[in-house]
Design a protein around this motif. Structure first.
Motif, PDB file in Angstrom:
ATOM      1  N   LEU A 116       3.656  10.255  -9.762  1.00 40.67           N
ATOM      2  CA  LEU A 116       2.723   9.639 -11.690  1.00 40.67           C
ATOM      3  C   LEU A 116       1.988  11.604 -11.390  1.00 40.67           C
ATOM      4  CD1 LEU A 116       0.752   7.229 -11.993  1.00 40.67           C
ATOM      5  CD2 LEU A 116       3.291   7.234 -13.228  1.00 40.67           C
ATOM      6  N   VAL A 117       1.995  12.545  -9.966  1.00 42.07           N
ATOM      7  CA  VAL A 117       1.667  14.102 -10.437  1.00 42.07           C
ATOM      8  C   VAL A 117       2.050  14.617  -9.991  1.00 42.07           C
ATOM      9  CG1 VAL A 117      -1.074  13.179 -10.007  1.00 42.07           C
ATOM     10  CG2 VAL A 117       0.177  13.921  -7.938  1.00 42.07           C
ATOM     11  N   ALA A 154       3.740   5.908  -5.511  1.00 39.30           N
ATOM     12  CA  ALA A 154       3.749   5.821  -7.527  1.00 39.30           C
ATOM     13  C   ALA A 154       2.869   6.804  -7.813  1.00 39.30           C
ATOM     14  CB  ALA A 154       3.372   5.160  -7.392  1.00 39.30           C
ATOM     15  N   ALA A 155       1.772   6.680  -6.682  1.00 37.71           N
ATOM     16  CA  ALA A 155       0.713   7.883  -7.187  1.00 37.71           C
ATOM     17  C   ALA A 155       1.160   9.284  -6.998  1.00 37.71           C
ATOM     18  CB  ALA A 155      -0.373   7.160  -6.463  1.00 37.71           C
ATOM     19  N   ILE A 156       1.823   9.206  -5.807  1.00 35.66           N
ATOM     20  CA  ILE A 156       2.082  10.840  -5.859  1.00 35.66           C
ATOM     21  C   ILE A 156       3.206  11.123  -6.908  1.00 35.66           C
ATOM     22  CG2 ILE A 156       3.374  11.897  -4.374  1.00 35.66           C
ATOM     23  CD1 ILE A 156       2.301  10.425  -2.136  1.00 35.66           C
ATOM     24  N   ALA A 201       2.235   1.590  -3.480  1.00 31.39           N
ATOM     25  CA  ALA A 201       1.610   2.350  -4.475  1.00 31.39           C
ATOM     26  C   ALA A 201       1.551   3.038  -4.066  1.00 31.39           C
ATOM     27  CB  ALA A 201      -0.145   1.609  -3.899  1.00 31.39           C
ATOM     28  N   ALA A 202       1.071   4.100  -2.663  1.00 31.10           N
ATOM     29  CA  ALA A 202       1.164   5.279  -2.530  1.00 31.10           C
ATOM     30  C   ALA A 202       2.023   6.287  -2.996  1.00 31.10           C
ATOM     31  CB  ALA A 202       1.064   5.649  -1.481  1.00 31.10           C
ATOM     32  N   THR A 255       0.750  -1.572  -0.150  1.00 31.73           N
ATOM     33  CA  THR A 255       0.060   0.227  -0.167  1.00 31.73           C
ATOM     34  C   THR A 255       0.805   1.556  -0.293  1.00 31.73           C
ATOM     35  OG1 THR A 255      -1.818  -1.493   1.737  1.00 31.73           O
ATOM     36  CG2 THR A 255      -2.130   1.232   1.418  1.00 31.73           C
ATOM     37  N   GLY A 302       7.430  12.564 -11.076  1.00 28.16           N
ATOM     38  CA  GLY A 302       6.745  12.009 -12.343  1.00 28.16           C
ATOM     39  C   GLY A 302       7.365  12.584 -13.741  1.00 28.16           C
TER      40      GLY A 302
END
Length: 57
Positions: free
Chosen positions: A36-37, A32-34, A29-30, A26, A41
């Motif tokens: 991307l934005v 990686a999401a940060i 994944a968090a 988790t 990223g």
């Protein structure tokens, strides 16, 4: 961890690493999401071989 077992604790050795692994997954994944934005990223880090420092489409 919300598990009640009447037959003893044979599954405790499995459930603790499982929950820990889910927690780590988790967090990854968090991040990686940060990523991307965020700006890091959009442009690959310079230490990445061959494509480091280039924009990522």
């Amino acid at each position: 961890m919300g598990q009640v077992q009447d037959i003893g604790m044979p599954h405790l050795a499995i459930s603790i690493p499982y929950v820990f692994g889910l927690s780590v997954l988790t967090e990854v994944a968090a991040l990686a999401a940060i990523g991307l934005v965020s700006r890091w990223g959009e442009v690959l880090p310079a230490w990445v071989p061959i494509v480091g420092g280039r924009r990522w489409p």
